[in-house]
Write an enzyme that holds these catalytic residues in place. Structure first.
Site, PDB file in Angstrom:
ATOM      1  N   GLY A 171      23.348  27.426  20.263  1.00 46.75           N
ATOM      2  CA  GLY A 171      22.597  27.605  19.079  1.00 46.75           C
ATOM      3  C   GLY A 171      21.813  26.032  18.966  1.00 46.75           C
ATOM      4  O   GLY A 171      22.158  24.922  18.954  1.00 46.75           O
TER       5      GLY A 171
ATOM      6  N   CYS B 131      28.648  24.364  24.489  1.00 44.31           N
ATOM      7  CA  CYS B 131      27.321  23.644  23.359  1.00 44.31           C
ATOM      8  C   CYS B 131      27.855  23.896  22.307  1.00 44.31           C
ATOM      9  O   CYS B 131      28.576  23.486  21.787  1.00 44.31           O
ATOM     10  CB  CYS B 131      26.370  24.490  23.894  1.00 44.31           C
ATOM     11  SG  CYS B 131      24.702  23.030  22.908  1.00 44.31           S
TER      12      CYS B 131
ATOM     13  N   HIS C 141      25.770  23.289  29.719  1.00 42.71           N
ATOM     14  CA  HIS C 141      25.421  24.530  29.849  1.00 42.71           C
ATOM     15  C   HIS C 141      25.426  24.861  31.232  1.00 42.71           C
ATOM     16  O   HIS C 141      24.666  25.267  32.655  1.00 42.71           O
ATOM     17  CB  HIS C 141      23.873  24.552  29.671  1.00 42.71           C
ATOM     18  CG  HIS C 141      23.181  24.869  28.152  1.00 42.71           C
ATOM     19  ND1 HIS C 141      23.398  25.578  27.035  1.00 42.71           N
ATOM     20  CD2 HIS C 141      23.316  23.588  27.021  1.00 42.71           C
ATOM     21  CE1 HIS C 141      23.334  25.244  26.178  1.00 42.71           C
ATOM     22  NE2 HIS C 141      23.019  24.314  26.277  1.00 42.71           N
TER      23      HIS C 141
ATOM     24  N   GLU D 207      25.602  27.721  32.492  1.00 46.10           N
ATOM     25  CA  GLU D 207      24.847  29.166  32.470  1.00 46.10           C
ATOM     26  C   GLU D 207      23.666  29.242  33.296  1.00 46.10           C
ATOM     27  O   GLU D 207      23.093  29.817  33.617  1.00 46.10           O
ATOM     28  CB  GLU D 207      25.102  30.161  31.904  1.00 46.10           C
ATOM     29  CG  GLU D 207      23.602  29.422  30.448  1.00 46.10           C
ATOM     30  CD  GLU D 207      24.736  28.476  29.549  1.00 46.10           C
ATOM     31  OE1 GLU D 207      23.529  28.531  28.123  1.00 46.10           O
ATOM     32  OE2 GLU D 207      25.136  27.723  29.732  1.00 46.10           O
TER      33      GLU D 207
ATOM     34  N   ASP E 273      12.514  52.281  36.137  1.00 44.65           N
ATOM     35  CA  ASP E 273      13.726  52.926  35.057  1.00 44.65           C
ATOM     36  C   ASP E 273      13.303  54.258  34.687  1.00 44.65           C
ATOM     37  O   ASP E 273      14.353  54.341  35.058  1.00 44.65           O
ATOM     38  CB  ASP E 273      12.553  51.438  33.819  1.00 44.65           C
ATOM     39  CG  ASP E 273      12.372  50.210  33.380  1.00 44.65           C
ATOM     40  OD1 ASP E 273      12.898  49.714  33.915  1.00 44.65           O
ATOM     41  OD2 ASP E 273      11.856  50.037  32.793  1.00 44.65           O
TER      42      ASP E 273
ATOM     43  N   LYS F 137      16.101  44.674  33.991  1.00 46.22           N
ATOM     44  CA  LYS F 137      15.120  45.571  35.316  1.00 46.22           C
ATOM     45  C   LYS F 137      16.187  45.013  36.318  1.00 46.22           C
ATOM     46  O   LYS F 137      16.206  46.292  37.825  1.00 46.22           O
ATOM     47  CB  LYS F 137      14.056  45.262  35.531  1.00 46.22           C
ATOM     48  CG  LYS F 137      12.978  45.889  36.225  1.00 46.22           C
ATOM     49  CD  LYS F 137      11.524  45.582  36.037  1.00 46.22           C
ATOM     50  CE  LYS F 137      11.003  46.333  34.542  1.00 46.22           C
ATOM     51  NZ  LYS F 137      11.286  47.486  34.740  1.00 46.22           N
TER      52      LYS F 137
END
Length: 516
Positions: free
Chosen positions: A58, A85, A174, A176, A232, A371
């Site tokens: 954040g 973090c 991080h 990710e 979609d 998606k």
């Protein structure tokens, strides 16, 4: 979609730039995950019993006034927790450790030194040091009570800590992001070795869950599916057809705001590939009338969303007696529309743009997916590539690519320019590599030009092309100069009323993919 229960990971979002990416990486490891704001975390843990919790990063300092916090009772719920973090700093500050403003922050690639030969989370190591991606000003200077320091950097005395007994872990970097080479390994060790999860979240399990959920929700009733021809709505239609059989009718609305030849193309493709009843409704005049004088983008989206619903209601009443409406709503649509605890960026016509008095019960089997996940499901379902790899096209259509009031003439201009963009990109073999490419008209802007030795005073067309994985973030595409040159020359030469072409090089954030 059925709640994965024992295979559910809760990601607590503290306003991080990468919060969505954390959830995405967990899913890439075939474990289901959802985001929740911090004020709802304790209730979600107690009610839904996730198998693990991840606290995101954040932008705030843990000691700053108004900084997001968390109910400390979550640490007594006996669920494995990984702080990333800001999440790691919050754990440290809450559990007897200490966080201080560092002499200097660490941003970007940083070398981390591991201080323990063995660790439940970050071992075995490929070497004594490893490169990670940092983005912090504050630093943990003392770990939580009972925790061991397992890594440090020049600017972070406690770059990682762990309390194996309590199953509490924190990393300052991080894992990710792709710039942390060992990031997925770290997340995998937390999910599989620490939390004891198994990689069960697969395309096949998603399909099974979605079909079962649709059957349970619709029961013995009938449904219509809002079909646009994109991946979609096509995947949503295929899932609903599997669940409901001949109790499903697809409705394709010609709004007059579609791309060149789109109505004929979608109808022909759908009828040739699917054994599902399809109704095509010509409503172009109704949409143009409803949009007369409307200039505000949010109002446009709400007007279009409401008219779509009214047309579906009329069609159901006269043709099918349907009680449910199937939509191809995705998770990014929900987030941008202000759902999932996020700020409203743009009201998507099929989410926040819906009127309050909808006569249907909504069925949204893809609402929690991105998606690229939907495309993988489409491949699993055997849907043709012509549907799966179509570039995204907004539900409001060209209405949000005409800046200001929408008129048939302006839509025609955008349609012609957009066709040129796609033709040139296809000739260059670039369309498949792009997430989205399109043209935007700014009719209120006029500039002086020269054509045939005569002065012109016409509008510009903005060309937009972006690369993305899931539309949550996007970067502008570095198209070759010769491709941009051909696009610009063709638009100016072939599209009446346009004398200038500009290329949008804004990423998301701070911009959005569409202009309105």
């Amino acid at each position: 979609m059925r709640d994965p229960r024992d295979h559910f990971v809760l990601v607590v979002d503290f306003g991080a730039q990468y919060a969505q990416l954390i959830a995405r990486r967990v899913r890439e490891l075939h474990v289901y995950s959802e985001l929740v704001p911090p004020e709802e975390a304790l209730a979600a843990i107690r009610e839904r019993r996730p198998a693990a919790v991840i606290l995101s990063g954040g932008p705030a300092s843990v000691y700053a006034p108004g900084a997001p916090g968390i109910d400390q009772r979550i640490f007594d719920e006996h669920v494995p927790i990984l702080g990333i973090c800001y999440g790691a700093q919050l754990m440290a500050a809450s559990l007897g450790g200490a966080v201080e403003r560092g002499a200097q922050g660490e941003y970007g690639r940083t070398v981390v030194e591991f201080t323990e030969a063995r660790s439940h989370l970050v071992a075995p190591h490929r070497g004594d040091d490893e490169v990670v991606w940092m983005s912090h000003a504050d630093a943990i200077v003392a770990p939580p009570a009972g925790a061991t320091v397992v890594a440090r950097t020049a600017g972070a005395p406690v770059a990682a800590f762990e309390d194996a007994e309590q199953r509490r872990f924190g990393v300052q970097w991080h894992p990710e992001v792709s710039h942390t080479p060992g990031g997925m390994e770290l997340l995998g060790r937390f999910l599989f070795d620490v939390a004891g999860l198994e990689p069960r979240w697969t395309s096949f399990s998603i399909i099974e869950d979605a079909i079962a959920s649709i059957r349970a929700q619709v029961g013995k009733g009938r449904a219509i599916c809002a079909l646009s021809g994109g991946v979609d709505s096509t995947v949503a239609a295929a899932l609903a057809a599997e669940a409901l059989g001949d109790r499903l009718t697809c409705v394709f609305v010609d709004t007059g705001l579609l791309r060149e030849g789109e109505v004929q193309q979608v109808e022909a493709l759908f009828r040739s590939q699917f054994d599902i009843e399809l109704l095509v409704v010509d409503a172009a005049e109704r949409f143009y009338e409803a949009l007369r004088g409307v200039t505000d983008p949010e109002v446009k989206r709400k007007v279009i969303g409401e008219l779509f619903i009214r047309i579906f209601e009329e069609t159901a009443a006269t043709k099918t007696s349907a009680t449910h409406l199937v939509q191809g709503t995705l998770y990014p649509d929900v987030v941008e529309s202000g759902g999932a605890g996020s700020a409203t960026i743009k009201t998507h016509h099929n989410v926040g743009g819906l009127p309050e008095d909808v006569a249907f019960e909504l069925v949204e089997p893809l609402r929690l997916l991105f998606k690229d996940e939907v495309r993988r499901i489409g491949v699993e379902l055997g849907i043709p590539e012509s549907f799966i790899w179509r570039q995204p096209f907004p539900g409001p259509g060209i209405a949000v690519r005409v800046l200001g009031e929408v008129t048939p003439e302006r839509v025609c201009t955008v349609r012609q320019a957009d066709l040129i963009v796609h033709e040139v990109l296809a000739e260059a073999g670039l369309e498949r590599s792009l997430w989205q490419a399109f043209a935007v008209l700014a009719p209120s802007l006029r500039s002086v030009g020269v054509s045939g030795d005569a002065r012109t005073y016409d509008s510009p067309v903005i060309v937009r092309a972006v690369e993305s994985e899931d539309a949550m973030t996007a970067d502008w595409a570095r198209l070759p100069y010769e491709v941009l040159d051909r696009i610009a020359r063709r638009i100016v030469n072939e599209v009446p009323g346009v004398n200038r072409v500009v290329y949008d090089i804004t990423s998301k954030p701070p911009g959005t993919i569409e202009w309105e």
